[in-house]
Design an enzyme around this catalytic site. Sequence first.
Site, PDB file in Angstrom:
ATOM      1  CE  LYS B  82      -3.894   2.016   2.611  1.00 52.61           C
ATOM      2  NZ  LYS B  82      -4.732   1.845   3.818  1.00 52.61           N
ATOM      3  CB  SER B 157      -7.960   4.046   2.848  1.00 50.01           C
ATOM      4  OG  SER B 157      -7.144   3.367   3.767  1.00 50.01           O
ATOM      5  CB  SER B 181      -8.198   1.174   5.711  1.00 45.87           C
ATOM      6  OG  SER B 181      -8.903   2.373   5.926  1.00 45.87           O
TER       7      SER B 181
END
Lengths: 499, 499, 99
Positions: B82, B157, B181
Amino acid sequence: MPYDEVVRTFDPVLGLEVHVELGTATKMFCGCPTEFGAEPNTQTCPTCLGLPGSLPVVNAIAVESAIRIGLALNCEIATWCRFARKNYFYPDMPKNYQVSQYDEPIAFNGYLDIEVPTPEGPRSFRIEIERAHMEEDTGKTSHLGSDTGRILGADYSLVDYNRAGIPLIEVVTKPIEGMGELAPEVAKAYVAELRALVQALGVSDAHMHQGSLRCDVNLSLRPTPDSPLGTRSETKNVNSLRSVERAVRYEMQRHGARLAAGQKVVQETRHWSEALGNTSSGRSKEQAEDYRYFPEPDLVPVAPSREWVAELAATLPELPSVHRRRLQTDWGFTDLEMSAAVNAGLLGQIEATVADGADSAAARNWWLGELSRLANERGVDAGELPIFPGDVARVIALVDSGALTDKLARQVVEGILAGEGSPDEVVAARGFKVVSDDGPLLAAIDAAIAANPDVAQKIIDGKLAAAGAIIGAVMKATGGQADAAKVRTLLLTKLGLTP
Amino acid sequence: MTSTELTRRTAAELAGVVASGEASAVEVTQAHLDRIAAVDAGVHAFLHLDTEGALASAAAVDAARSAGESLGPLAGVPLALKDVLTMKGIPTTCGSRILQGWRPAYDATVTARLKAAGVVILGKTNMDEFAMGSSTEHSAYGPTHNPWDLDRIPGGSGGGSAAALAAFEAPLAIGTDTGGSIRQPAAVTGTVGVKPTYGGVSRYGLVALASSLDQAGPCARTVLDAALLHAVIAGHDPLDSTSIDAPVPDVVSAALHADVRGMRVGVVRELTGEGYQAGVQQRFDEAVALLTELGADVVEVSCPHFPYALAAYYLILPSEASSNLAKFDGMRFGLRSGDDGQHSVEEVMGLTRAEGFGDEVIRRIMLGTYALSAGYYDAYYGSAQKVRTLITRDFAAAFEQVDVLVSPTAPTTAFKLGEKLDDPLAMYLNDIATIPANLAGTPGMSLPVGLAPEDGLPVGLQIMAPVMADDRLYRVGAALETALLSRWGTPILEGAPVL
Amino acid sequence: MPSITPAEVAHLARLARLDLSTDHLGRLAGELDVILASVAKVSEVAAADIPPTSHPLPLTNVFRADVVHACLTRDEALAAAPSVEAGRFRVPRILDEEA
C-alpha cells in the site's frame, strides 16, 4: 521613566522561563548527534526532519537529566506524565508541532534560593518554581535580504535542522513578587544560580552566548503589591546575564512610562537588543495562536518509579549554594565579597583560577575588577571573554614573582584578549621584562636625580610625595618596565631616607 | 507451470514452488508482472510498479537458492505494498498530489522486513488519499475498480491492495487499517485481511493518519497466507515506541491447527440487524451456524457502547490527522505552490496545502482542528477519548464470556463508484463494524463467507479477539475457511468475472 | 452544540494553513455542522468519572540509550526539498515572529 520613579510608583512582578539545552550525546527523540557547529543539515534523520512515517523514541538520559534538574530545584517528580503536541506552523519546526509537555510536566512545585547583593548586605529570595518539563528544540533560521538579519524586511529565509530535536528542559517560575527595586538583580541572580546548578549537575554546559541556556523575561507592573497583576510583556533574545538585568530594568521603565501616561501595556512578545539597550516589538499577530494541545500518541507515558527517583537523588552533586559556603570559608571572603562574585556569575572562573594556583583574593580582584571592566566595554559577560582561568592564574603568578608589574600585567591580558597567545607568549612577543636589577635602575635613578636636583631636595626635606616625579622619570627612562615600588625603595635609600 | 497457473497459486504454494526449484522466483515475478500488464488498466490497483527492483529481488532469491542458502517461508513470493508505507527510492504518494514524485530516503520497518524475508515487492498500490475513506475514490490518482464488477468500489482506504489480490495480480499485499481499511476492502473483494493488535506491527515508515489507531497488516487470498505474512512483518521495533515488546502470537500454527471445538463465539448484538444489507446478514448468519456445526459455542453478547464508536472515531481520527498532516507544508519535500517571490511563507503553505490536499482530507483536517480547538477540546476530543475507554471496557467484558467476537465486516456489499461520494456521513457508515477494534486496539480479521444472493457480490465476516490474541483470529478463520471451501467446492474468487 | 459560523470556519482554515475559497469555506461550514451534530452524541456518555484513553495499550517508560546513530547525508536530507541554498532549505519570507 527614571528607574527610581518606576519603583516608587509601581510594584514589579517577574516570570522567568529558562530553556536549558541538555548536553546529551543525541537528540531528544532520535539518535542524531548534538554537537555544536556542524555543517548545516548534516545531523538529521527522518525523525528530526519530520519526514512522513517517522516516529520519536525518548532519550533515556534526557529523562534522567530532567528528573535531576527537578530534584535539584526541590520539585515533586511526577509519578506518571505524558508528552503533548503543541501545534503551530513555523518553518523551523519540521513537523509543525513541537513535542513538549502540557498539563503533565515531569517536575513541578519547587524552589530555588538566591542571594542578591545590596548595600545593606545580601538579601535572600526564594524563587518558586512552577514546573520543569521536557521538550524538543527547533531548527535554526537565518533571514536574508534585510539590513538587520532579522525577519523584518527579509526576502526569504534559510533553515538548518541540525538543532531540531535537541533536548530542552524548560524551567518556569511562578510569579516572582516582593522584589521592589531589586527586580533586575533578582532576575540576574536567579538565572546565574540556575545556570550554576545545571552546570554542577553536568546536564548542560549552559553557555548563554551559545544558546545552551536561554531566558525569556516576563514582566508586569502593578500599583501596589496588593493590586491584581498588570498586563505583562514577554522579552526574548536575552542572551547574557547582563542582558537579563538590563532587559528587566528597561521593561520596567518602559511599562512605567506607558502606565504613568495613562496608556495600556500591550501584551506582546518583544525582542531585546543588547547593542541598542532596548526592546522592540515583534510583529504582533492578528489573532492569538491556539496550540490545540493533545497527548502525543506516538509516545507512551513516562512513569518514573520512586526507586529510580531515589537513585537519581543520591547522585546529585554538592549543590551550588552548599558549594559556595564551603568556598567562602576556604577563601576567607566576606559575605559581600562572595555575593559580588556570585552575582557577577564569575564564581566558576575564580574557582578555576584558584585551582590553577592563584591566591583567591588576587583571582577575585582580577575577575571582578579588570576583566569585568574590559567585558563591560565589550558588552559581554566577563565569562565570555577569550581568556581562560589558567591564563589569569599565570598572569597572577608572573606578578607575584616580580616578573610583571600590575601595569604590564594588564597589557598582557589585553594581548591575550586580542588573540596574541598565552601569557608567556605575549610577554615574549612584546618584550616585557620588568627591570628590577639594581644596576640599571640605580643608573637611571642617578640620572633622574641629576636632572631634577630641586625635586630631590624636596624629598630629602621630608616631602616624600615628591618622589613620584623622580620615579616617573625613571619609568620613562626604562620604557615603563621598571618596578615602580623597587625604584622608590632604591631612591629613598639613595637619598638617605627610610623607604 | 504456466504463467496463469502461477498467478492462481496461493503464497504458500508459490513459496514451495520457488524453494523446490519447480519455478524460479524470476518466473513467478514475471508471471505476476504480465498479469498486471494485462488487467491493471481496468482495475487500477497499482500506482507504481517497480519492475526493475522486483526482478532484481527475485533474482537475488534465485541466487540464494542456488548457493544452497536456506530461504524464508515466503522467499520469492510477490507482494503489493500500500502506497502509505515508505520504500526507499520508490515513489510514495499516499494517494495524494501533495506527495507526487516524493521518493523517501528510508524504508519503513515493514518494508525492510519484507525485503529481508526475500518477499518480492512488485509496487505500490492505490488508496484513498492519506488513508481517509472507504472506497478508494478519494485517491488523487483515480479510483481502483473492484475486480468483481469494475463499476464498483473495491473498498477503502486500501482498495488497491485488496483489488490486486482479487485480480490475481499478487498473492500477497500489505494494507493499513485505521478504522477498517484492511478489513472492509477484504470483505467487498472476497479476500482475507487482518488488522493485528495495535502495536503488533511497527508503524515506523507508515505515514501516519491517526497514530493511536493505525496498524499495518497482512492481506491475502487465504487465511494461511495471511498468517505467513503476519509472522514476517510483526514484532517489536525499537524505532516505534508504541510497538509491543513481546513474542508475536503463533499465528501460523493457529492457521494450521484450526479447530473451533469448545471455543466460545460471541455475536455482537449491536453490529447486526438494521442497517445491514439483507444478503450480507444472511451469509453472516449462515457462517455463524456453520461455526456451531463445527463445535463452537455461539452466544449473543452485548457491547452497549459500540453505537458510539463511529462518533468517537470521527473525532479522534481527524484530530490526530490534522496534526499528523501539518508536516505537509511545501517546505522540506513534496509539492510547493505559490512561491513566486511575493507570497509569504504562511501564504505558500496555505496555497500548497489547499492545492495538494483533496476535499475529504481538507474536511477532516478542518474537523480535527475544530475538535482540538480551545474551548471545544473537552466536549469533542476529550469526550471521544472517554468513549474509547467505554468501548475498551465493553470488549473486556465480552471477552470474559467468549473467546472471539464475530460480526459482518461491512453493512453492505461493494456499492457503485460515485454512489456515496456526495454524502460523507453515508460513506463513514461503512466502517461501523470495524471501528470498535481500532479504538480498543484489539485485532480483527475479515474473511469471505459467500456472495450476497441479491447482487452476487462478496460478503465478509469479521472475527475479533482480545489484545495479543491474534492467533485466535487465524484459528477460527482457518476453520471456517476450510468448512466453507468444502461446502463451495472451489475458492470464492474462482467465481469472480474473468478480467 | 451551536452552529459553526463562517468566521469560525475561516479561523480554522487559517490555523490549519489551508487557503480555501469563500465557496469552499461555505460548503465546509455546512458539512462540518452535519458531522459535528452526529458526533456530538459522544458527550451523552462521556461522564466525568470516566478516564480518557490516549493510548490503547498500557505501555510506559519506552526509552532508548543516548547513543549516536547514522544520520542522513546532507544530500539525502535535501534531496526532496523544493528549494535549496547554501546547504539549507530555502523558504519564502516569514511574516509572523516565532511564537
